[in-house]
Each structure stands twice: as structure tokens, then as C-alpha cells.
Scaffold this active site. Structure first.
Site, short mmCIF file in Angstrom:
data_model
loop_
_atom_site.label_atom_id
_atom_site.label_comp_id
_atom_site.label_asym_id
_atom_site.label_seq_id
_atom_site.Cartn_x
_atom_site.Cartn_y
_atom_site.Cartn_z
CB CYS A 10 -0.92 0.01 1.23
SG CYS A 10 -0.03 0.18 2.79
CB CYS A 13 3.68 -0.55 2.64
SG CYS A 13 2.40 -1.35 3.64
#
Length: 80
Positions: A10, A13
Site C-alpha cells: 500500500c 508501506c
């Protein structure tokens, strides 16, 4: 030293990965490897409930949020 970013890829991240890479560069540590772990089976081994997570030397030090570069620098320095 191995630093892992746990998460399924994501945006958060990716930001944590970039922050961590910048922290390592700031410290001029050539022997530190920063890797992404996106495999859910591998992530589950660390028993994190929320991602992204920052793992230094197999110890989860941040979970469920993006740490600042300064915070990451401090976390790494404590473990050198």
C-alpha cells in the site's frame, strides 16, 4: 543489520520504505539492508495486527503507522 518493511504494498508501506531508506542513507550505513516483505505468510510470522510495520533485526519496532525519518534514525542507532 536487516531492516524489513512489512506490508502488502500500500501507499503507507511505500512511504515507510522510503523513510527508512532515507534514514539509512543519513546514517551512512553500508552494511544495512532494507527489504520489503509483502508475503502475507511471512508478515503473519511477526504477529503484527496493522501494517505498515518496521522490523529491525527481527524485532517489530513500529506497527500500524509511518515513522518519521528522525524516529527511524533513533531506532536504528539504538540497535547498532
Amino acid at each position: 543489520m536487516i531492516i524489513k518493511i512489512l506490508g502488502m504494498g500500500c501507499k503507507k508501506c511505500q512511504v515507510l520504505f522510503n523513510q527508512t531508506s532515507n534514514a539509512v542513507k543519513r546514517l551512512s550505513l553500508d552494511s544495512v539492508e532494507v527489504i520489503k516483505v509483502e508475503n502475507i505468510v511471512e508478515i503473519s510470522k511477526y504477529r503484527v495486527m496493522k501494517t505498515p510495520a518496521l522490523v529491525i533485526n527481527d524485532e517489530v519496532v513500529v506497527s500500524g503507522r509511518i515513522a518519521s525519518i528522525d524516529e527511524i534514525v533513533q531506532l536504528i542507532e539504538k540497535r547498532i
